[in-house]
Design an enzyme around this catalytic site. Sequence first.
Site, PDB file in Angstrom:
ATOM      1  N   LYS A  21      32.102  34.519  51.082  1.00  0.00           N
ATOM      2  CA  LYS A  21      31.280  33.954  50.015  1.00  0.00           C
ATOM      3  C   LYS A  21      29.792  34.293  50.177  1.00  0.00           C
ATOM      4  O   LYS A  21      29.049  34.311  49.216  1.00  0.00           O
ATOM      5  CB  LYS A  21      31.442  32.430  49.962  1.00  0.00           C
ATOM      6  N   HIS A  52      32.186  22.383  59.992  1.00  0.00           N
ATOM      7  CA  HIS A  52      30.982  23.154  59.638  1.00  0.00           C
ATOM      8  C   HIS A  52      29.800  22.208  59.772  1.00  0.00           C
ATOM      9  O   HIS A  52      29.777  21.166  59.129  1.00  0.00           O
ATOM     10  CB  HIS A  52      31.099  23.699  58.205  1.00  0.00           C
ATOM     11  N   GLU A 111      33.281  31.052  61.623  1.00  0.00           N
ATOM     12  CA  GLU A 111      33.249  31.694  60.290  1.00  0.00           C
ATOM     13  C   GLU A 111      31.801  31.881  59.923  1.00  0.00           C
ATOM     14  O   GLU A 111      31.180  30.985  59.373  1.00  0.00           O
ATOM     15  CB  GLU A 111      33.873  30.775  59.247  1.00  0.00           C
TER      16      GLU A 111
HETATM   17  N1  PLP Z   1      32.767  28.506  56.426  1.00  0.00           N
HETATM   18  C1  PLP Z   1      32.822  27.708  55.348  1.00  0.00           C
HETATM   19  C2  PLP Z   1      34.060  26.890  55.116  1.00  0.00           C
HETATM   20  C3  PLP Z   1      31.749  27.622  54.460  1.00  0.00           C
HETATM   21  O1  PLP Z   1      31.833  26.827  53.373  1.00  0.00           O
HETATM   22  C4  PLP Z   1      30.586  28.404  54.712  1.00  0.00           C
HETATM   23  C5  PLP Z   1      29.429  28.354  53.833  1.00  0.00           C
HETATM   24  O2  PLP Z   1      29.333  27.606  52.881  1.00  0.00           O
HETATM   25  C6  PLP Z   1      30.582  29.250  55.842  1.00  0.00           C
HETATM   26  C7  PLP Z   1      31.683  29.260  56.684  1.00  0.00           C
HETATM   27  C8  PLP Z   1      29.401  30.123  56.180  1.00  0.00           C
HETATM   28  O3  PLP Z   1      28.282  29.398  56.492  1.00  0.00           O
HETATM   29  P1  PLP Z   1      26.951  30.113  57.002  1.00  0.00           P
HETATM   30  O4  PLP Z   1      26.540  31.083  55.966  1.00  0.00           O
HETATM   31  O5  PLP Z   1      25.988  29.010  57.183  1.00  0.00           O
HETATM   32  O6  PLP Z   1      27.284  30.792  58.287  1.00  0.00           O
END
Ligand code: PLP
Length: 459
Positions: free
Chosen positions: A70, A198, A275
Site C-alpha cells: 500500500k 502495528h 511489514e
Molecule cells: N502493515 C500494515 C497492516 C499497515 O496497515 C501498514 C500501513 O498502514 C504497514 C504495514 C506499513 O506501515 P509503515 O509504512 O509505517 O511501515
Amino acid sequence: MAGYLSESDFVMVEEGFSTQDLLEELTLGASQATTGQVAAFFVADLGAVVRKHFCFLKYLPRVRPFYAVKCNSSPGVLKVLAELGLGFSCANKAEMEVVQHIGVPASKIIYANPCKQIAQIKYAAKQGIRLLSFDNEMELAKVVRSHPSAKMVLCIATDDSHSLSRLSLKFGVPLKSCRHLLENAKKSHMEVVGVSFHVGSGCPDPQAYAQSIADARLVFEMGTELGHRMHVLDLGGGFPGTEGAKVRFEEIASVINSALDLYFPEGCGVDILAELGRYYVTSAFTVAVSITAKKEVLLDQAGREEENGSTKTIMYHLDEGVYGIFNSVLFDNICPTPILQKKPCTEQPLYSSSLWGPVVDGCDCVAEGLWLPQLHVGDWLVFDNMGAYTMGTGSPPRETQACRITYAMSRVTWEALQGQLMPAERDEDTEDVCKPLSCGWEITDTLCMGPVFTPASIM
Ligand code: PLP
C-alpha cells in the site's frame, strides 16, 4: 538473479551521478515553455532501496522483511524488492494482483488486513494465499466459510497514542479479548499460527515495539495452551523512512532485538516478520513539480502585518496538491519544503511564500510560511523523501499516475545485486566488505509449516 528486475527497468548511472543530476537533466528537457508540460514526475533511486534492505538485514538479522504494498506499488519498487527476496504484505485484491503480475508466488504473499471483503478472501483462497490476519469474530467466521485452509494471524492492538498515524484506532484486538477469539477459532477448526501488531507510523517511542512483543508472547502462550500451533510473530511497520526521523532505525532495532531475546529467544521456533512500508521507499523518491500560476498579494490586503520587511506574500499554484502526491501534509503533518534548482545568491530578496495544489478548495494548501526568492510560472520545484504514500494507496499504480517515474540505479549496485552481494556501507562500523543481500526463504517452508512455539523453551 531471480529475474524480476532487468536493465530495461531503470536508467543505469555511473558512480557519482546523483538523483539530483538526473532530475536536472529531466527538468531541462521538460521545460514548460518548450513542451507545455506541467505534469509532476518522480525520480526513484532503486539503489537507495537496496541499501535500506542491506541495513535492515544488518540491524534486524532475525526478522524477515515483507514490503507493505500500500505504501508505494510502483513497478520498479516491487521488482527490486522481489529481486532482493522480500515477501509482500497486501491489504486487498488489487495489491495481491499487482505483485502476482510481476511474478511473485502466492507463497510470498500475506493478506494482512483484519477486515476483508468476502470476495477477496475467496480470491486469496483460489490463489493459494494462505496467511491472513484477523481481529474479530465476524472476520473469523467469514474466513472459516470462504477460506477454511487459511492460517490466521491474530492482530493485537498497541498503544499507538503517541504515533503520528495511528492504526490501532481501526485495527487490533485488546489483550483481554484474545483468549475468546482463540477459543472460537479452535471450535471452528481454524488454525491460528501467530500474532501481528502495528505500533503506528511516526512512533516516537521504540518501547512501543517492546511492549507489543511482550503482549504477543502472552497471546502465544494462550494460543499454545488452546492447541494452536503458534509460530509466526509479525512486528508490522512504523519504521522511519528518513534520516531525520525523531527515532533512528538503529535505535528501534536495538530495542526490538532485546525484546526478542527476552520473549522469543533464538531457537524458540518462531518466525519473526515485519511489514515495512515507508522504511524502504521514502528517501528513494524525489519529485519535480512545476509552478502553474502565481499570485502576489499585498500583506495589508491579506489582513496581515508586514513580515521581515516584506510587504507582500506570493502564492504559487502547483499541478499537485494534498489530494495527490502531497497527502502526507494531511496524514503525517509534514510541511514539504522545496529544494530550489538554482541556489539563490545572498543579495537576492526572499519573500513570504505559500504553495497551493490544483483543487479549487481552500484546504489544498501544500505549504505556508516559506521564504523563497522570486520564482516564475514554469519553474520546477523539487521535493525529496517523497516515496511513501504519495501515489494513491490500496490499489495498483493509479490511473492518475500521470506522474512519470524514472528509476535509476548505479552500475555498482546493479552488479552487486546480480551477484547478490552488497558493497560495504559507507558507515565506519561496517566491518564486512560484502554481505549477502537475499533473504532467501519461502513462506510455505517456514511460515505455514514451521516449527512450533514451545513456551517452555522461552525465557
Ligand atoms: N502493515 C500494515 C497492516 C499497515 O496497515 C501498514 C500501513 O498502514 C504497514 C504495514 C506499513 O506501515 P509503515 O509504512 O509505517 O511501515
